[in-house]
Design a protein around this motif. Structure first.
Motif, PDB file in Angstrom:
ATOM      1  N   ALA A   9       0.829  -1.207   0.000  1.00  0.00           N
ATOM      2  CA  ALA A   9       0.000   0.000   0.000  1.00  0.00           C
ATOM      3  C   ALA A   9       0.858   1.250   0.000  1.00  0.00           C
ATOM      4  O   ALA A   9       0.476   2.275  -0.568  1.00  0.00           O
ATOM      5  CB  ALA A   9      -0.931  -0.006   1.211  1.00  0.00           C
ATOM      6  N   ARG A  10       2.034   1.176   0.636  1.00  0.00           N
ATOM      7  CA  ARG A  10       2.939   2.328   0.662  1.00  0.00           C
ATOM      8  C   ARG A  10       3.438   2.662  -0.735  1.00  0.00           C
ATOM      9  O   ARG A  10       3.552   3.829  -1.114  1.00  0.00           O
ATOM     10  CB  ARG A  10       4.115   2.030   1.595  1.00  0.00           C
ATOM     11  CG  ARG A  10       5.039   3.221   1.838  1.00  0.00           C
ATOM     12  CD  ARG A  10       6.219   2.816   2.697  1.00  0.00           C
ATOM     13  NE  ARG A  10       5.763   2.193   3.934  1.00  0.00           N
ATOM     14  CZ  ARG A  10       6.321   1.113   4.474  1.00  0.00           C
ATOM     15  NH1 ARG A  10       7.338   0.526   3.884  1.00  0.00           N
ATOM     16  NH2 ARG A  10       5.859   0.621   5.606  1.00  0.00           N
ATOM     17  N   ILE A  11       3.717   1.633  -1.528  1.00  0.00           N
ATOM     18  CA  ILE A  11       4.151   1.859  -2.910  1.00  0.00           C
ATOM     19  C   ILE A  11       3.025   2.502  -3.712  1.00  0.00           C
ATOM     20  O   ILE A  11       3.239   3.470  -4.459  1.00  0.00           O
ATOM     21  CB  ILE A  11       4.587   0.535  -3.558  1.00  0.00           C
ATOM     22  CG1 ILE A  11       5.850   0.008  -2.868  1.00  0.00           C
ATOM     23  CG2 ILE A  11       4.831   0.719  -5.051  1.00  0.00           C
ATOM     24  CD1 ILE A  11       6.256  -1.389  -3.307  1.00  0.00           C
ATOM     25  N   ILE A  12       1.819   1.975  -3.535  1.00  0.00           N
ATOM     26  CA  ILE A  12       0.671   2.511  -4.282  1.00  0.00           C
ATOM     27  C   ILE A  12       0.417   3.970  -3.919  1.00  0.00           C
ATOM     28  O   ILE A  12       0.251   4.826  -4.799  1.00  0.00           O
ATOM     29  CB  ILE A  12      -0.586   1.659  -4.010  1.00  0.00           C
ATOM     30  CG1 ILE A  12      -0.393   0.244  -4.565  1.00  0.00           C
ATOM     31  CG2 ILE A  12      -1.831   2.310  -4.618  1.00  0.00           C
ATOM     32  CD1 ILE A  12      -1.479  -0.724  -4.174  1.00  0.00           C
ATOM     33  N   THR A  13       0.385   4.267  -2.610  1.00  0.00           N
ATOM     34  CA  THR A  13       0.123   5.651  -2.200  1.00  0.00           C
ATOM     35  C   THR A  13       1.274   6.568  -2.587  1.00  0.00           C
ATOM     36  O   THR A  13       1.049   7.727  -2.948  1.00  0.00           O
ATOM     37  CB  THR A  13      -0.113   5.721  -0.680  1.00  0.00           C
ATOM     38  OG1 THR A  13       0.973   5.084   0.013  1.00  0.00           O
ATOM     39  CG2 THR A  13      -1.408   5.034  -0.297  1.00  0.00           C
ATOM     40  N   GLY A  14       2.506   6.054  -2.548  1.00  0.00           N
ATOM     41  CA  GLY A  14       3.647   6.866  -2.976  1.00  0.00           C
ATOM     42  C   GLY A  14       3.551   7.250  -4.438  1.00  0.00           C
ATOM     43  O   GLY A  14       3.833   8.390  -4.823  1.00  0.00           O
ATOM     44  N   VAL A  15       3.133   6.294  -5.272  1.00  0.00           N
ATOM     45  CA  VAL A  15       2.958   6.574  -6.699  1.00  0.00           C
ATOM     46  C   VAL A  15       1.833   7.584  -6.911  1.00  0.00           C
ATOM     47  O   VAL A  15       1.939   8.487  -7.756  1.00  0.00           O
ATOM     48  CB  VAL A  15       2.679   5.268  -7.470  1.00  0.00           C
ATOM     49  CG1 VAL A  15       2.248   5.559  -8.899  1.00  0.00           C
ATOM     50  CG2 VAL A  15       3.917   4.379  -7.466  1.00  0.00           C
ATOM     51  N   ILE A  16       0.750   7.439  -6.143  1.00  0.00           N
ATOM     52  CA  ILE A  16      -0.363   8.387  -6.259  1.00  0.00           C
ATOM     53  C   ILE A  16       0.088   9.801  -5.915  1.00  0.00           C
ATOM     54  O   ILE A  16      -0.238  10.769  -6.615  1.00  0.00           O
ATOM     55  CB  ILE A  16      -1.532   7.950  -5.354  1.00  0.00           C
ATOM     56  CG1 ILE A  16      -2.193   6.687  -5.915  1.00  0.00           C
ATOM     57  CG2 ILE A  16      -2.569   9.065  -5.214  1.00  0.00           C
ATOM     58  CD1 ILE A  16      -3.233   6.069  -5.014  1.00  0.00           C
ATOM     59  N   VAL A  17       0.862   9.930  -4.829  1.00  0.00           N
ATOM     60  CA  VAL A  17       1.368  11.249  -4.442  1.00  0.00           C
ATOM     61  C   VAL A  17       2.274  11.812  -5.530  1.00  0.00           C
ATOM     62  O   VAL A  17       2.201  13.000  -5.876  1.00  0.00           O
ATOM     63  CB  VAL A  17       2.112  11.175  -3.095  1.00  0.00           C
ATOM     64  CG1 VAL A  17       2.795  12.497  -2.776  1.00  0.00           C
ATOM     65  CG2 VAL A  17       1.148  10.798  -1.966  1.00  0.00           C
ATOM     66  N   LEU A  18       3.130  10.963  -6.096  1.00  0.00           N
ATOM     67  CA  LEU A  18       4.038  11.409  -7.158  1.00  0.00           C
ATOM     68  C   LEU A  18       3.265  11.868  -8.389  1.00  0.00           C
ATOM     69  O   LEU A  18       3.573  12.917  -8.981  1.00  0.00           O
ATOM     70  CB  LEU A  18       4.994  10.277  -7.515  1.00  0.00           C
ATOM     71  CG  LEU A  18       6.020  10.571  -8.620  1.00  0.00           C
ATOM     72  CD1 LEU A  18       6.904  11.755  -8.233  1.00  0.00           C
ATOM     73  CD2 LEU A  18       6.867   9.329  -8.895  1.00  0.00           C
ATOM     74  N   LEU A  19       2.244  11.108  -8.790  1.00  0.00           N
ATOM     75  CA  LEU A  19       1.442  11.489  -9.957  1.00  0.00           C
ATOM     76  C   LEU A  19       0.663  12.779  -9.690  1.00  0.00           C
ATOM     77  O   LEU A  19       0.520  13.616 -10.594  1.00  0.00           O
ATOM     78  CB  LEU A  19       0.481  10.358 -10.317  1.00  0.00           C
ATOM     79  CG  LEU A  19       1.116   9.082 -10.879  1.00  0.00           C
ATOM     80  CD1 LEU A  19       0.066   8.009 -11.096  1.00  0.00           C
ATOM     81  CD2 LEU A  19       1.861   9.379 -12.174  1.00  0.00           C
TER      82      LEU A  19
END
Length: 198
Positions: A82-92
């Motif tokens: 989930a940390r990877i997913i949320t990190g990607v969302i924040v980056l996008l």
């Protein structure tokens, strides 16, 4: 020396999450301020009294800042995947903010067109729009947000598991002998076929 003190500050979860939260709040804060000063051409008269905030000049920026803020907060409780997913969302979200704001900086008159139409009652009225420094501040804050997201994705791989549920999912993880058993632990043992009362 503790494990926490041996980790550089810029790699710590608390530091990076706080940086992302502050950057997202900074972006959102800029949208409450005036982004565009507009002079509306109506015949020979020039009117310079129309100030457009970022929330109206670039509606998407406010929404993306809130998405980034929610993602940064979610990192604090997210597991590894989930940390990877949320990190990607924040980056996008950060990248989207930068793209939208650069569009406003490149063509402020187009960004102001909708609000000028509302103010004059005529769509397509010629205007002389100039940007303030707040869109530039939004770009800088979004760049910091993107950096924080990248660091979360990179440094987050080494963050220790904080949740007992994550720890229990780790291979070979067993509760310490004599450790107190609460209701959740009892249910977990029952689901594995163990008798917690034994």
């Amino acid at each position: 020396m503790s494990a926490t003190s041996s980790v550089p500050a810029w790699k710590r979860k608390s530091t990076l999450v706080m940086l992302a939260i502050l950057a997202a709040l900074a972006v959102f804060g800029t949208t409450t301020q005036t982004w565009l000063h507009v002079s509306i051409a109506q015949g020979a008269v020039q009117q310079s009294d129309l100030n457009i905030p970022g929330s109206k000049a670039a509606v998407a920026v406010s929404a993306l800042a809130l998405v980034a803020l929610a993602g940064a907060l979610a990192v604090t409780i997210a597991g590894r995947v989930a940390r990877i997913i949320t990190g990607v969302i924040v980056l996008l979200a950060a990248a989207g903010i930068i793209v939208v704001v650069l569009g406003v900086l490149a063509d402020p008159s187009a960004a102001a067109m909708a609000e000028v139409g509302k103010a004059t009652g005529v769509v397509g009225v010629a205007s002389n729009a100039a940007t303030t420094w707040f869109p530039v501040a939004a770009v800088i804050a979004a760049a910091v947000l993107a950096l924080a997201a990248v660091l979360i994705l990179w440094a987050g791989r080494g963050w220790t598991v904080r949740s007992k549920y994550d720890a229990a999912a780790a291979p070979g993880a067993q509760p310490a002998p004599g450790a107190p058993i609460d209701e959740v632990d009892s249910w977990d043992r029952l689901s594995r076929g163990d008798d917690p009362t034994a």
